[in-house]
Design an enzyme around this catalytic site. Structure first.
Site, short mmCIF file in Angstrom:
data_model
loop_
_atom_site.label_atom_id
_atom_site.label_comp_id
_atom_site.label_asym_id
_atom_site.label_seq_id
_atom_site.Cartn_x
_atom_site.Cartn_y
_atom_site.Cartn_z
N GLU A 89 0.81 -1.22 0.00
CA GLU A 89 0.00 0.00 0.00
C GLU A 89 0.84 1.26 0.00
O GLU A 89 1.92 1.31 0.59
CB GLU A 89 -0.89 0.01 1.25
CG GLU A 89 -1.78 -1.21 1.33
CD GLU A 89 -2.76 -1.18 2.49
OE1 GLU A 89 -3.68 -1.98 2.48
OE2 GLU A 89 -2.60 -0.34 3.40
N CYS A 103 3.09 8.53 1.05
CA CYS A 103 3.66 7.63 2.03
C CYS A 103 3.86 6.28 1.34
O CYS A 103 2.89 5.72 0.81
CB CYS A 103 2.68 7.53 3.19
SG CYS A 103 3.13 6.34 4.42
N CYS A 110 6.35 -6.85 7.52
CA CYS A 110 7.41 -6.26 8.34
C CYS A 110 7.87 -7.28 9.37
O CYS A 110 7.06 -8.07 9.88
CB CYS A 110 6.87 -5.02 9.04
SG CYS A 110 8.17 -4.09 9.91
N CYS A 114 5.96 -4.63 15.92
CA CYS A 114 5.57 -3.67 16.95
C CYS A 114 4.13 -4.01 17.36
O CYS A 114 3.27 -4.28 16.50
CB CYS A 114 5.65 -2.25 16.40
SG CYS A 114 7.34 -1.80 15.95
N CYS A 117 1.09 -2.11 15.73
CA CYS A 117 1.08 -1.88 14.27
C CYS A 117 0.43 -3.05 13.54
O CYS A 117 0.78 -4.21 13.74
CB CYS A 117 2.51 -1.69 13.79
SG CYS A 117 2.64 -1.45 12.01
N CYS A 332 -1.28 5.65 9.67
CA CYS A 332 -0.09 4.95 10.15
C CYS A 332 -0.49 3.70 10.91
O CYS A 332 -1.35 3.74 11.78
CB CYS A 332 0.69 5.82 11.13
SG CYS A 332 1.56 7.14 10.36
N1 SAH Z 1 8.97 0.90 10.21
C1 SAH Z 1 9.02 2.31 10.19
C2 SAH Z 1 8.04 2.98 9.25
C3 SAH Z 1 6.63 2.46 9.19
S1 SAH Z 1 5.50 2.90 10.44
C4 SAH Z 1 8.84 2.87 11.60
O1 SAH Z 1 8.51 2.10 12.49
O2 SAH Z 1 9.09 4.05 11.82
C5 SAH Z 1 5.30 4.63 10.40
C6 SAH Z 1 4.90 5.21 11.72
O3 SAH Z 1 3.59 4.77 12.11
C7 SAH Z 1 5.82 4.79 12.87
O4 SAH Z 1 6.11 5.87 13.70
C8 SAH Z 1 4.96 3.78 13.60
O5 SAH Z 1 5.39 3.60 14.91
C9 SAH Z 1 3.59 4.41 13.48
N2 SAH Z 1 2.49 3.49 13.77
C10 SAH Z 1 2.47 2.16 13.65
N3 SAH Z 1 1.26 1.67 14.02
C11 SAH Z 1 0.50 2.73 14.37
C12 SAH Z 1 -0.85 2.87 14.81
N4 SAH Z 1 -1.65 1.83 14.95
N5 SAH Z 1 -1.29 4.13 15.07
C13 SAH Z 1 -0.48 5.20 14.88
N6 SAH Z 1 0.78 5.12 14.47
C14 SAH Z 1 1.28 3.90 14.20
#
Ligand code: SAH
Length: 347
Positions: A89, A103, A110, A114, A117, A332
């Site tokens: 996406e 974006c 991944c 996390c 996420c 995000c």
């Molecule tokens: N792997 C990279 C980039 C992808 S995520 C990273 O971790 O930075 C991009 C951003 O979205 C990151 O700051 C991540 O922590 C945040 N993110 C992930 N899941 C989220 C969620 N459910 N709500 C808000 N932000 C989120």
């Protein structure tokens, strides 16, 4: 076949076909600066070489499978299908300031897992190739061109961890900055990472002017480990060293996602304040975007604002992020796709 992004290969092809440099420049400009289609770009080349170039050059590998437009804030989610049938996406953001941003994803899935996420839940499949990374920019540029817009900023905040696909990330950034190609200045590009210390240092050495964002989310080792398993590999102390190194090249953006009862208390504030003291950073407070199957809750807006105000009062450059595309699961951490044909349905 030579990839359109293989600078040496394209130069060799130009020589082989005795194409004049200025014709090649018009061709590349058409594709990358003017966001024209392949055939319109080929029309910039002498007629007798067009067919050969069309057959010898790989232009794009992604198919646009679906497009979802937000009804609330002008975001669009683009779902692309790779040639091996994976779905990734990209998200077009059209903020009121008029600066259209894109974006993009760097991996299928991944490997960081996390806990907050959605992409992490799908596991890791593979790195995206340079063509797949850049194809997202090319296709989104063509799409917004029809609206009289152009992509002003590109951020690696889609699916995947860009610093775990370092070679392809670097090559993509080179092409995005290359004058014959996209000619983006570093300030228009941003890479967001979970925080892989040695890769952060390599990144800032190689691309000192490209923006770096660090997903910190907690300055407490135990809390961060619970949220981000990668934190077990690289401690906050190690991360701080590379953050110091990176910030010698310019302000790093610190992303701080606020989760109720997890990282939004007094102790969390003081840990963050201490951790970032004397490092030139910009702190971006992020609202949590919920998705099905996740039991974490975001901190309410007034508390997020209060947290941000405390950081400001402590002298930190701090902003609150507004989330785009929440209604189309394009915000995000909401990006999640499964292989086509496996019956999971689309987001
Ligand atoms: N792997 C990279 C980039 C992808 S995520 C990273 O971790 O930075 C991009 C951003 O979205 C990151 O700051 C991540 O922590 C945040 N993110 C992930 N899941 C989220 C969620 N459910 N709500 C808000 N932000 C989120």
């Amino acid at each position: 076949m030579v990839s359109i992004y293989d600078i040496d290969g394209i130069e060799a092809l130009r020589r082989r076909h005795a194409i004049q440099p200025h014709r090649m420049k018009l061709f590349l400009n058409a594709l990358f600066k003017n966001a024209l289609g392949r055939d319109e770009a080929l029309a910039m080349l002498p007629e007798e070489v067009r067919d050969d170039v069309a057959h010898q050059v790989e232009f794009q590998t992604l198919e646009l499978a679906e497009r979802h437009d937000s009804e609330i804030d002008g975001a669009s989610k683009l779902i692309f299908q790779t040639s091996d049938n994976h779905l990734i996406e990209s998200v077009i953001l059209r903020p009121k300031t008029g600066r259209t941003s894109l974006c993009i994803s760097s991996q299928v899935g991944c490997a960081c897992y996390c806990s907050f996420c959605a992409t992490g839940k799908m596991g890791f499949t593979r790195n995206l190739t340079v063509t797949e990374i850049l194809d997202q920019v090319v296709q989104a540029s063509r799409l917004v061109k029809t609206e009289g817009r152009s992509i002003r900023n590109v951020v690696f905040m889609g699916m995947g961890e860009p610093l775990l696909n370092l070679d392809h990330l670097f090559h993509s950034l080179e092409i995005m900055r290359a004058i014959p190609y996209f000619n983006y200045s570093g300030s228009r590009l941003m890479v967001s990472t979970v925080g892989i210390p040695h890769a952060m240092v390599r990144f800032v050495e190689q691309f000192p002017d490209v923006q770096l964002a660090l997903s910190l989310h907690s300055a407490r080792q135990d809390v961060r480990e619970r949220l981000m398993p990668q934190a077990r590999k690289y401690s906050l102390d190690q991360l701080r060293e590379s953050l110091l190194e990176a910030s010698r090249h310019g302000k790093v953006m610190i992303e701080y996602l606020m989760l109720a009862g997890v990282n939004d208390g007094d102790e969390d504030f003081h840990a963050l304040e201490n951790y970032l003291r004397d490092i030139p950073v910009h702190i971006n407070i992020i609202p949590f975007n919920e998705y099905a199957g996740c039991n974490l809750r975001g901190t309410a807006r007034p508390e997020r604002e209060a947290f941000a105000n405390r950081l400001k009062a402590a002298g930190f450059d701090t902003t609150l992020r507004y989330s785009f595309g929440a209604d189309i699961a394009a915000a995000c951490g909401q990006l999640v796709q499964h292989k086509r044909g496996l019956g999971d349905g689309l987001g």
